[in-house]
Design a protein around this motif. Structure first.
Motif, PDB file in Angstrom:
ATOM      1  N   GLY A 143       0.801  -1.219   0.000  1.00 54.58           N
ATOM      2  CA  GLY A 143       0.000   0.000   0.000  1.00 54.58           C
ATOM      3  C   GLY A 143       0.829   1.261   0.000  1.00 54.58           C
ATOM      4  O   GLY A 143       0.286   2.375   0.061  1.00 54.58           O
ATOM      5  N   ASP A 144       2.164   1.132  -0.082  1.00 56.28           N
ATOM      6  CA  ASP A 144       3.032   2.307  -0.152  1.00 56.28           C
ATOM      7  C   ASP A 144       2.831   3.026  -1.485  1.00 56.28           C
ATOM      8  O   ASP A 144       2.333   2.439  -2.458  1.00 56.28           O
ATOM      9  N   SER A 145       3.277   4.275  -1.560  1.00 58.65           N
ATOM     10  CA  SER A 145       3.121   5.041  -2.793  1.00 58.65           C
ATOM     11  C   SER A 145       4.104   6.201  -2.826  1.00 58.65           C
ATOM     12  O   SER A 145       4.810   6.467  -1.841  1.00 58.65           O
ATOM     13  N   ILE A 146       4.147   6.871  -3.975  1.00 59.76           N
ATOM     14  CA  ILE A 146       4.909   8.114  -4.128  1.00 59.76           C
ATOM     15  C   ILE A 146       3.900   9.160  -4.602  1.00 59.76           C
ATOM     16  O   ILE A 146       3.774   9.426  -5.802  1.00 59.76           O
ATOM     17  N   PRO A 147       3.163   9.758  -3.685  1.00 61.30           N
ATOM     18  CA  PRO A 147       2.029  10.609  -4.083  1.00 61.30           C
ATOM     19  C   PRO A 147       2.409  11.871  -4.831  1.00 61.30           C
ATOM     20  O   PRO A 147       1.577  12.456  -5.527  1.00 61.30           O
ATOM     21  N   THR A 148       3.687  12.307  -4.730  1.00 64.73           N
ATOM     22  CA  THR A 148       4.100  13.531  -5.418  1.00 64.73           C
ATOM     23  C   THR A 148       4.539  13.274  -6.850  1.00 64.73           C
ATOM     24  O   THR A 148       4.738  14.224  -7.619  1.00 64.73           O
ATOM     25  N   LEU A 149       4.701  12.012  -7.227  1.00 68.40           N
ATOM     26  CA  LEU A 149       5.275  11.652  -8.529  1.00 68.40           C
ATOM     27  C   LEU A 149       4.244  11.834  -9.636  1.00 68.40           C
ATOM     28  O   LEU A 149       3.225  11.146  -9.674  1.00 68.40           O
ATOM     29  N   ARG A 150       4.516  12.759 -10.559  1.00 64.58           N
ATOM     30  CA  ARG A 150       3.586  13.089 -11.632  1.00 64.58           C
ATOM     31  C   ARG A 150       4.097  12.727 -13.023  1.00 64.58           C
ATOM     32  O   ARG A 150       3.331  12.741 -13.974  1.00 64.58           O
ATOM     33  N   ALA A 175      -0.763   3.154 -10.464  1.00 62.76           N
ATOM     34  CA  ALA A 175      -1.569   3.027  -9.244  1.00 62.76           C
ATOM     35  C   ALA A 175      -0.822   3.491  -7.992  1.00 62.76           C
ATOM     36  O   ALA A 175      -1.453   3.747  -6.960  1.00 62.76           O
ATOM     37  N   MET A 176       0.525   3.635  -8.062  1.00 68.90           N
ATOM     38  CA  MET A 176       1.308   3.982  -6.872  1.00 68.90           C
ATOM     39  C   MET A 176       1.808   5.424  -6.902  1.00 68.90           C
ATOM     40  O   MET A 176       2.590   5.818  -6.041  1.00 68.90           O
ATOM     41  N   VAL A 177       1.377   6.206  -7.878  1.00 68.81           N
ATOM     42  CA  VAL A 177       1.846   7.588  -8.006  1.00 68.81           C
ATOM     43  C   VAL A 177       0.648   8.531  -7.981  1.00 68.81           C
ATOM     44  O   VAL A 177      -0.480   8.125  -7.709  1.00 68.81           O
ATOM     45  N   HIS A 178       0.895   9.804  -8.258  1.00 64.45           N
ATOM     46  CA  HIS A 178      -0.186  10.803  -8.255  1.00 64.45           C
ATOM     47  C   HIS A 178      -1.274  10.406  -9.263  1.00 64.45           C
ATOM     48  O   HIS A 178      -0.960   9.923 -10.356  1.00 64.45           O
ATOM     49  N   PRO A 179      -2.548  10.618  -8.936  1.00 70.13           N
ATOM     50  CA  PRO A 179      -3.631  10.201  -9.843  1.00 70.13           C
ATOM     51  C   PRO A 179      -3.542  10.805 -11.242  1.00 70.13           C
ATOM     52  O   PRO A 179      -4.030  10.197 -12.206  1.00 70.13           O
ATOM     53  N   ASP A 180      -2.944  11.973 -11.360  1.00 71.46           N
ATOM     54  CA  ASP A 180      -2.847  12.624 -12.666  1.00 71.46           C
ATOM     55  C   ASP A 180      -1.505  12.384 -13.348  1.00 71.46           C
ATOM     56  O   ASP A 180      -1.183  13.050 -14.348  1.00 71.46           O
ATOM     57  N   ALA A 181      -0.726  11.459 -12.842  1.00 68.51           N
ATOM     58  CA  ALA A 181       0.618  11.222 -13.380  1.00 68.51           C
ATOM     59  C   ALA A 181       0.558  10.673 -14.802  1.00 68.51           C
ATOM     60  O   ALA A 181      -0.389   9.979 -15.187  1.00 68.51           O
ATOM     61  N   GLN A 182       1.594  10.988 -15.562  1.00 67.48           N
ATOM     62  CA  GLN A 182       1.788  10.431 -16.892  1.00 67.48           C
ATOM     63  C   GLN A 182       3.010   9.518 -16.868  1.00 67.48           C
ATOM     64  O   GLN A 182       3.996   9.804 -16.180  1.00 67.48           O
TER      65      GLN A 182
END
Length: 603
Positions: free
Chosen positions: A278-285, A304-311
């Motif tokens: 369940g870890d993530s990198i939420p700032t990664l876009r 699935a493990m990064v920012h929802p709007d990531a490319q």
């Protein structure tokens, strides 16, 4: 007339003027991170460059760089660029024998290297008779030369004038990974580096001030040239697949990274870990990955493990030509992945603006001029050829500059003429007037939307007595099975009459791990059941219907650089030996077990 003045290090100087106090490089170190600002990086690179000039390094001098990725590595690369040296870069992961052979082939004038590498150079000094300009990064023992600290101090006191470099001057020799044959030294010019920086920044909208997690050392150099903060995590950069996901997450979240570059093997490992924990990198876009095709399931898990709007972008190219094309993950997942699973190949996207490309009839022989190449229409599989300012003009043979020391490569000299006639260059280049096309060694086709679909390496296609089987097209069918981690198709026998064999690395709980003896009864039952199910998958498609031989392998060999490209040449030899052994001693005494169905009629 010399070509235009060009040096990608000039970009660093411009960044240092506009954002001097921003952190340029942060490297994982005991107790935290070692950092430097863009001003410090630029000042130190200048000082080191002047120190190298005082030491005797001049334009065209070949210097081997063997330094761990981090702040010192980045400083030294920019210093070598500024003093006009030709930097020799080799993957330590290829092993000592291959590394020594590659380095010796460049006939280096010196080494800038860590203590262990300098010790090997000293012991094997007869292999490097011209290596007199040596700098030790770390503790210097019994050999001579300067240390990194001494070079930096000397350069800060020096008034040496740094030379002017031009677009067509040699800047580096970078060796291929050797995944499809012996590693080859690729000539990089200053034009190539500068074009790469421009194209990567433009295509992916990389802006100054963002923070990048760099899991591939060379990408960190582009960051510094673009005003992007580079974070080097704690990892063995020569073994990216073995990176500890927890350490990558620590570095990413400590620095709140907004972009990251890593091989598919790293994203596979990291995304599996995050899926479980369940870890993530939420700032990664912004996510970048290249080195091998990135499977759709890795794209999904990573997003699935990064920012929802990531490319997530997957650039395509090779050591000799990068970047060539690019595609974004959403296009893959929404459109092309389904076709890939059906055996259509892997869509690597549309070409960069600076690239020209064509698909020509497959030919294993030399093609002297473009008039001898038959261009194919969209939809027909052939080999890809490219040209553009980011494409290397030649493999390493000789890099003699003009006598005045300021002009571009002199192909009119005897050395230059010999270079162009060398086997590697003759096979890889197609003359087109005063220019040339590079043969990528990849097969595939263009679609009506102008995208290239990669079907595999030309040298790895399996030519049977009936048809030609392409690796990416066939393997995708069998990789759909949930118990298959990955597989590779190879040929048993001579090209033209080879029997196709699929080598399987399984995720089945009873079929994982290394074995040295025969399979236990329950393992044999599981393997035979898996083969039966793979045969059922294969007969659904014309291009896999005739495949009836399967081998179980504990861990498919991969390339040393990205740990992602399967070494099918090595597997082909292993498969042939295993099949021969099986004929003498049928399973279950064979530890890997060959299962087969009767070949298709006429095969």
């Amino acid at each position: 007339m010399p070509s235009a003045r060009t040096n990608v290090a000039d970009r660093l100087a411009a960044t240092a003027r506009t954002m001097p106090d921003v952190v340029a490089v942060a490297s994982a170190a005991p107790g935290g991170y070692a950092t430097c600002t863009f001003r410090q990086l630029d000042d130190d690179a200048n000082a080191l460059a002047r120190g190298l000039v005082d030491l005797g390094v001049a334009p065209g001098v070949r210097i081997v760089l063997l330094v761990k990725p981090g702040g010192e590595f980045v400083r030294l690369v920019f210093a070598l660029l500024r003093c006009g040296a030709v930097t020799v870069l080799v993957d330590p992961g290829m092993g000592r024998k291959h590394l020594v052979n590659c380095v010796a082939a460049t006939d280096p004038n010196g080494f800038v290297a860590v203590s262990a590498a300098q010790a090997v150079r000293s012991v094997l000094r007869r292999r490097f008779p011209e290596a007199r300009l040596n700098v030790t990064v770390g503790r210097r023992w019994y050999w001579g030369g300067a240390t990194y600290a001494q070079l930096l101090k000397r350069g800060r006191q020096s008034t040496a004038v740094l030379p002017t470099t031009y677009a067509d001057d040699p800047a580096a020799i970078i060796f291929t990974s050797g995944s499809t044959g012996p590693p080859k030294g690729v000539l990089y010019t200053h034009r190539m580096f500068d074009t790469q920086a421009s194209e990567i920044q433009r295509a992916y909208d990389l802006r100054p001030g963002v923070v990048d997690l760099a899991c591939f050392a060379l990408f960190g150099l582009f960051n510094s040239a673009m005003g992007v903060t580079t974070v080097f995590p704690e990892m063995d950069f020569s073994r990216p697949a073995a990176a500890d996901p927890r350490k990558l997450l620590t570095a990413a979240n400590d620095w709140q990274v907004t972009q990251a570059f890593a091989s598919p093997a790293v994203w596979d490992t990291l995304s599996r870990h995050c899926e479980t924990t369940g870890d993530s990198i939420p700032t990664l876009r912004k996510v970048l990955s290249c080195g091998a095709p990135v499977p759709a399931n890795v794209l999904r898990r990573t997003l699935a493990m990064v920012h929802p709007d990531a490319q997530m972008h997957t650039p395509y190219g090779a050591t000799e030509a990068l970047p060539v094309a690019t595609i974004e993950a959403r296009e893959v997942l929404d459109e092309t992945a389904a076709e890939t699973n059906e055996g259509a190949g892997v869509c690597v996207g549309r070409r960069f603006d600076t690239i020209e490309w064509r698909v020509i009839r497959i030919n294993d022989e030399l093609i002297a001029t473009i008039d001898d190449a038959e261009e194919l229409p969209a939809g027909e599989i052939g080999e890809l050829i490219v040209r553009g300012p980011q494409v290397s003009p030649q493999y390493m043979v000789d890099f003699t500059r003009r006598a005045e020391g300021v002009g571009p490569l002199d192909a009119a000299t005897k050395q230059g003429a010999r270079a162009l006639r060398s086997p590697a260059n003759s096979l890889a280049k197609i003359r087109d007037g005063d220019a040339s096309w590079h043969r990528m060694g990849d097969v595939g086709y263009l679609d009506d939307a102008g995208r290239f679909w990669y079907c595999g390496r030309k040298s790895q296609r399996v030519v049977t007595c009936r048809d030609t089987l392409y690796t990416e097209c066939c393997e995708a069918v069998f990789n759909r099975h949930p118990a298959v981690r990955r597989c590779a198709i190879v040929g048993d026998g001579a090209k033209g009459c080879a029997a196709p064999v699929v080598v399987v690395e399984s995720m089945h709980p009873q079929l994982t791990g290394r074995r040295t003896g025969k399979l236990a009864d329950r393992e044999l039952i599981a393997w035979e059941q898996l083969v039966a199910e793979l045969l059922e998958l294969g007969v659904e498609y014309p291009h896999t219907a005739s495949i009836g031989q399967f081998l179980l392998h504990p861990s498919l060999p991969v390339d040393v650089r990205h740990n992602a490209k399967i070494n099918r040449e090595q597997l082909a030899a292993w498969a042939s030996d295993t099949i021969a052994d099986h004929k003498l001693r049928p399973h279950p005494t064979n530890p890997y077990v060959l299962s087969a169905k009767p070949p298709a009629a006429g095969h």
